[in-house]
Design an enzyme around this catalytic site. Sequence first.
Site, short mmCIF file in Angstrom:
data_model
loop_
_atom_site.label_atom_id
_atom_site.label_comp_id
_atom_site.label_asym_id
_atom_site.label_seq_id
_atom_site.Cartn_x
_atom_site.Cartn_y
_atom_site.Cartn_z
N ARG A 157 0.84 -1.19 0.00
CA ARG A 157 0.00 0.00 0.00
C ARG A 157 0.88 1.24 0.00
O ARG A 157 1.87 1.32 0.73
CB ARG A 157 -0.93 0.01 1.22
CG ARG A 157 -2.05 -1.01 1.16
CD ARG A 157 -3.09 -0.63 0.11
NE ARG A 157 -4.19 -1.59 0.02
CZ ARG A 157 -4.23 -2.61 -0.82
NH1 ARG A 157 -3.21 -2.84 -1.64
NH2 ARG A 157 -5.28 -3.41 -0.85
N ASP A 182 5.38 -0.22 -6.45
CA ASP A 182 4.26 -0.48 -7.34
C ASP A 182 3.03 0.29 -6.89
O ASP A 182 2.00 0.28 -7.55
CB ASP A 182 3.94 -1.98 -7.37
CG ASP A 182 2.84 -2.34 -8.34
OD1 ASP A 182 2.99 -2.03 -9.54
OD2 ASP A 182 1.83 -2.93 -7.91
N GLU A 219 -1.77 7.89 -5.28
CA GLU A 219 -1.97 7.30 -6.61
C GLU A 219 -3.39 7.44 -7.13
O GLU A 219 -3.65 7.28 -8.33
CB GLU A 219 -1.60 5.81 -6.60
CG GLU A 219 -2.56 4.94 -5.81
CD GLU A 219 -2.17 3.47 -5.86
OE1 GLU A 219 -3.02 2.66 -6.26
OE2 GLU A 219 -1.03 3.13 -5.50
N HIS A 231 0.81 0.08 -10.02
CA HIS A 231 -0.09 -0.82 -9.29
C HIS A 231 -0.47 -2.02 -10.16
O HIS A 231 -1.65 -2.35 -10.33
CB HIS A 231 -1.35 -0.08 -8.84
CG HIS A 231 -1.98 -0.68 -7.61
ND1 HIS A 231 -2.41 0.08 -6.55
CD2 HIS A 231 -2.23 -1.97 -7.27
CE1 HIS A 231 -2.92 -0.71 -5.62
NE2 HIS A 231 -2.81 -1.97 -6.03
#
Length: 330
Positions: free
Chosen positions: A233, A257, A262, A294
């Site tokens: 996260r 990632d 985001e 992501h």
Amino acid sequence: MKVAFFSSKRYDETFFKQNNEDGHELAFFETKLAPRSVALAEGARAVCVFVNDKVDRETLEGLRERGVAFLALRCAGFNNVDLAAAAELGIKVVRVPAYSPHAVAEHTLALLLTLNRRIHRSYNRVREGNFSLEGLVGFDLHGLTVGIIGTGKIGSITAKLFQGFGCKLLCHDKYENDELKERGATYVDLDTLFSQSDVISLHCPLMKETHHIIDAAAIAKMKKGVTIVNTSRGGLIGTADVIQGLKSGHIGNLAIDVYEEEESMFFEDQSATVMQDDVFARLLTFPNVLVTGHQAFFTDTALTQIARVTLANLSELEKTGDCKNEVRPS
């Protein structure tokens, strides 16, 4: 039942239609779920959302007014949902607790190996006819100490992959994994993990206790040149503090990632727009930083499992009113 999908992409529609064995009526919308978009759920008994849909009290009230009884998360995390408000309004929340932990674990190693061996930079050089090795020095993983924060399904699989490279494992979790301990992993407190790890990999959920678990104080305790990987996260990392660590050289490499802000960027094509997030833009300027959008979960295995479990959750709720994957306020 009729299910309204928000933040939907073509791959969502493909995999959910392929796995809709119980014949639910599926309606797909590209827009994110928010108070302004709840009208799209009119006539639906359930809505299905993803990680960046903001399901706050106002949104839930709008859904309840339109007869929505079930909220299905096609992901494992649920920090974007006001669970207390959902419970008060009588909306049951279900999730997919595990779809393909191997996908995320393998992406963790893919990020680390790509960044460590500068494969992304080498790929671009070779395509331009540049075969120089200057600036491409990496390091052996064998013999390094890797700190795993969070040893649930994904974290434990990641830990085993690192063991395959001959790494020493230090782990931190509220609940210790006996199998990892039998395989030689050592559970330690965070300070010990920070100070002794060459590589730190994050695999814990985002909660009040873990928000910015990587901050300036934590970075100060780490080895100079530490490599940090986050496929869990975005909010686990304080980005501004990490940028300072990168500038000073205390952090040697960063592979992520996920990103704490985001929501306004990931899963959308923004290549023709001016980036508005100055912090993220600064992050992209570092040669020792690797970012993916992501996508750690993004395999055909995972997408199939997400669709199957999400639809099974809804069928279970429709038939019995209960579901084993229900999420309740603590």
